[in-house]
Design an enzyme around this catalytic site. Structure first.
Site: not given
Length: 748
Positions: A412-413
């Protein structure tokens, strides 16, 4: 493992080791990669085929926007690894092939996470779900979403509706699992199947619930690998064997990733750490004269192009949380080995160079694992591309390497995990700002007036007392931590049961580390609110029912984001305190507790769900994203803002601490060389302060305002938001205004 002729040919020229006999991609990389410390002069521009294909992608993107955000959609066939025939952009031009359905830009239908979501996604874009498919997944085949809501308690449902816990992966795929797609290229599928069969046959014969579940999961993993071979055959490839050259290595790896996204529509379907691995094949072929630099770059560009057109059908509710159609195809680049050697290769440059050859784009989510020890030429190149495209995020490798070694990737991030050895149970986030209001109001929701939290008498004083408020806040966080973990336990039990990521997990070791990845939102709002109560005078304003719905502030107070220890220490304490409370609760599959300070674009949704707060923020106003200071409150320049965020301790936030940073070009210097140097110095300084993550945007506010008014002129304008990048014109107007309202630093 007995090396067949296939393996001997595929591995010719590679240094041997344990990896020849056992699955050990990390050792293969460490023995065989070539550090590159030179500059970017070797890079090649786009070929004619690349330009033609990219023009086609841009035309399809234009048509998709004109059709309201959906070019085409499958409404009948449930997507699996083998559900659709082969699809192409242009078979004669593509060096890397494969799309999710039989046509590029046609989105698949994935009902296993929830048939209601699949139906809502169809209807949102004017399509109708096939009635027979709906009947099957309503009457005969239970889904993850139905399982979760069958088990939720009334308390959990109330928390979800009120927004004190929100964004939960109960109505979408959880994602954030990274299959080790490199294994398919290095070993071929047959060997991976042999290993899974071996693990199955050597398991305990004491049939406990855990053993029974794992036996079933291993069987599903084995079947998914059979399906992966069939997917390869659809495109004319025998991926049962290892890749023999660079082009095959890219294709094999991509087909493994493609299989995962055909079967799962998780919120983040990240790629891993592939650039250094693939460079080993490129270097061997270049040294042997089997390929040219231009051909290598062309293959990389076509690979990146495929990653850019990954698409899922989403509901409007999902798009509010994660705006702009993100897929989080996160690729982790660079970093330093535990032996001290930087892991930068020519491929590190080539991946970033795709931003020139194809233009800026939000996907793949290009993530540089930053270290002060990276080669200077690579640092300068990263800075140059950030200033040029605002498409890169940076994460502190010196910080993460201590916990995860040198073969981890970002899901994800900001979520680090060891590739093929670790996965997470994604848990969205709890609303700490709203929890503070619950503490003041005795567990009643400030917007609805309903009793959501534990019931006790609300604060009755005319001026809020810090000690009294904090004592109640602590109790409210105790309650919130419990209901939060229990909700996540239900979600992930049901996801494993009804929407198991069999192919992604087939590309993991059988015995893995699991983390329960919780998160918090509203950190800066909560910290500033407590600071206001402590250092100013905050008077609660009550409605006719005695509910506190607003606040009057007299005097000033320290604000998070200005390197002021008085308020920064409050933020640090909140993070440490809430993490301790989370750890006191048992987790599904004995997963390790982790936490993130990350909001994605749901900072807007959280703001809508939260009333007036004691820091002066008005009801409905967006929170700051991630660990950022509230908009406009970091008034002492860029470095002070960064220093405040860097104080948030990674040890109790190992799921990541997101900081989105915008700066105008002139503040970095007048000349390009000065700008590049100043940006690298800033990144080095942030890393040395133990800052974890930094999104970097370099542009003027006026550019964004013009893009709002003339979106057709900015089809590739890319900005970094909380943990990912997005095409600015794909954000809702409300989210665009939120981005524009943020601090644009005009001084260091």
């Amino acid at each position: 493992m007995l090396e067949t002729n296939n393996h001997t040919n595929a591995w010719q020229g590679f240094k041997t080791g344990r990896w020849n006999k056992n699955i050990d991609v990390r050792e293969f990389i460490q023995l065989n990669y070539s550090l590159y410390e030179g500059d970017d002069e070797f890079l090649e521009g786009p070929t004619k085929a690349t330009e033609t294909l990219w023009d086609q992608v841009m035309q399809l993107s234009k048509e998709e926007r004109e059709r309201g955000g959906m070019w085409d959609m499958d409404t009948k066939v449930a997507s699996t690894i083998t559900s659709h025939d082969a699809g192409y952009l242009d078979k004669d031009l593509e060096k890397v092939v494969g799309v999710q359905t039989e046509k590029p830009f046609k989105r698949s239908m994935q009902p296993f996470g929830g048939i209601r979501m699949a139906k809502a996604a169809c209807e949102a874009y004017g399509y109708e779900l096939d009635p027979e498919t709906e009947k099957i997944f309503t009457e005969y085949r239970k889904t993850h979403n139905q399982g979760v809501f069958d088990a939720y308690s009334r308390e959990m449902l109330n928390c979800r509706k009120a927004g004190i816990i929100t964004g939960l992966p109960d109505a979408y795929g959880r994602g954030r699992i990274i299959g080790d797609y490199r294994r398919v290229a290095l070993y071929g599928v047959d060997f991976l199947m042999e290993q899974k069969l071996k693990d199955f046959n050597t398991m305990s014969t004491e049939m406990s619930e855990d053993v029974i579940r794992l036996r079933e999961e291993l069987t599903e993993q084995y079947r998914s690998l059979q399906d992966l071979k069939e997917l390869g055959q659809k495109y004319g490839f025998d991926i049962s064997r290892p890749a023999t050259n660079f082009k095959e290595a890219v294709q094999w790896l991509y087909l493994a990733y493609l299989a995962a996204i055909k079967e799962q529509n998780g919120a983040a379907m990240s790629l891993g750490r592939t650039s250094t691995f693939l460079d080993i094949y490129a270097e061997r072929d270049l040294q042997n004269g089997d390929i040219t630099e231009q051909e290598v770059q062309e293959i990389i560009d076509h690979f990146i192009m495929k990653l850019r057109i990954v698409k899922f059908a989403r509901t409007p509710e999902y798009n509010e949380l994660f705006s702009g159609d993100p897929t989080w195809v996160t690729e982790s680049i660079g970093g330093v080995g535990i032996d001290g050697r930087p892991m930068v290769t020519k491929n590190s440059f080539r991946f970033l160079h795709s931003l020139d050859n194809l233009g800026p784009a939000p996907e793949p989510n290009l993530t540089v694992l930053w270290s002060t020890r990276l080669p200077e030429n690579f640092k300068i190149y990263c800075a140059k591309m950030s200033i040029k495209t605002s498409s890169i995020q940076y994460e502190n490798d010196d910080l993460m390497r201590e916990s995860y070694g040198d073969d981890y990737g970002i899901a994800c991030c900001v979520s680090a995990m060891k590739i093929g050895k670790q996965m997470q149970f994604f848990g969205a986030r709890a609303n700490l700002a709203k929890a503070l209001l619950y503490a003041i109001n005795g567990g009643k929701d400030e917007k609805s007036g309903k009793q959501v939290g534990p019931s006790y008498e609300g604060i009755k004083s005319d001026v809020l007392d810090y000690d009294e408020v904090f004592e109640r806040y602590e109790k409210m966080m105790d309650w919130l931590a419990g209901v939060y973990i229990n909700s996540l336990n239900i979600i992930h039990y049901m996801h494993d049961k009804y929407s198991y990521e069999r192919l992604e997990m087939a590309l993991h070791d059988t015995e893995i580390i699991r983390t329960m990845a919780t998160g918090i939102a509203g950190l800066s709002v909560a910290a500033d609110s407590l600071s206001a109560i402590k250092y100013a005078q905050v008077k609660p304003i009550r409605n006719e029912e005695g509910l506190v719905t607003d606040f009057e502030i007299e005097g000033d107070f320290p604000k998070y984001g200005n390197n002021d220890s008085r308020v920064d220490e409050i933020a640090v304490d909140l993070v440490e305190r809430f993490m301790t409370k989370l750890r006191s609760h048992k987790t599904y599959r004995n997963s390790e507790h982790t936490m993130s300070v990350l909001t994605i674009t749901s900072n807007v949704v959280y703001g809508k769900k939260t009333g007036n707060t004691p820091d002066g923020r008005k009801a409905g106003e967006p929170f700051a994203p991630g660990a950022n200071p509230m908009h406009g409150r970091d008034q002492k320049g860029a470095l002070s803002s960064l220093s405040s965020v860097a104080k948030i301790p990674y040890d109790c936030c190992k799921d990541g601490i997101s900081n989105t940073f915008s700066i105008v070009p002139k503040s970095l210097g007048k000349e390009e060389a000065d700008q590049n140097k100043n940006l690298t110095s800033m990144l080095d300084g942030y890393a040395m302060q133990h800052g974890h993550h930094l999104n970097i945007n370099v542009f003027n506010r006026e550019t964004l305002i013009d893009a709002m008014e003339h979106p057709e002129e900015y089809p590739q304008l890319t900005i970094r938001v909380s943990g990912y990048a997005v095409n600015f014109i794909k954000l809702t107007r409300e989210q665009q205004l939120d981005v524009i309202s943020r601090t644009f630093h005009e001084s260091m």
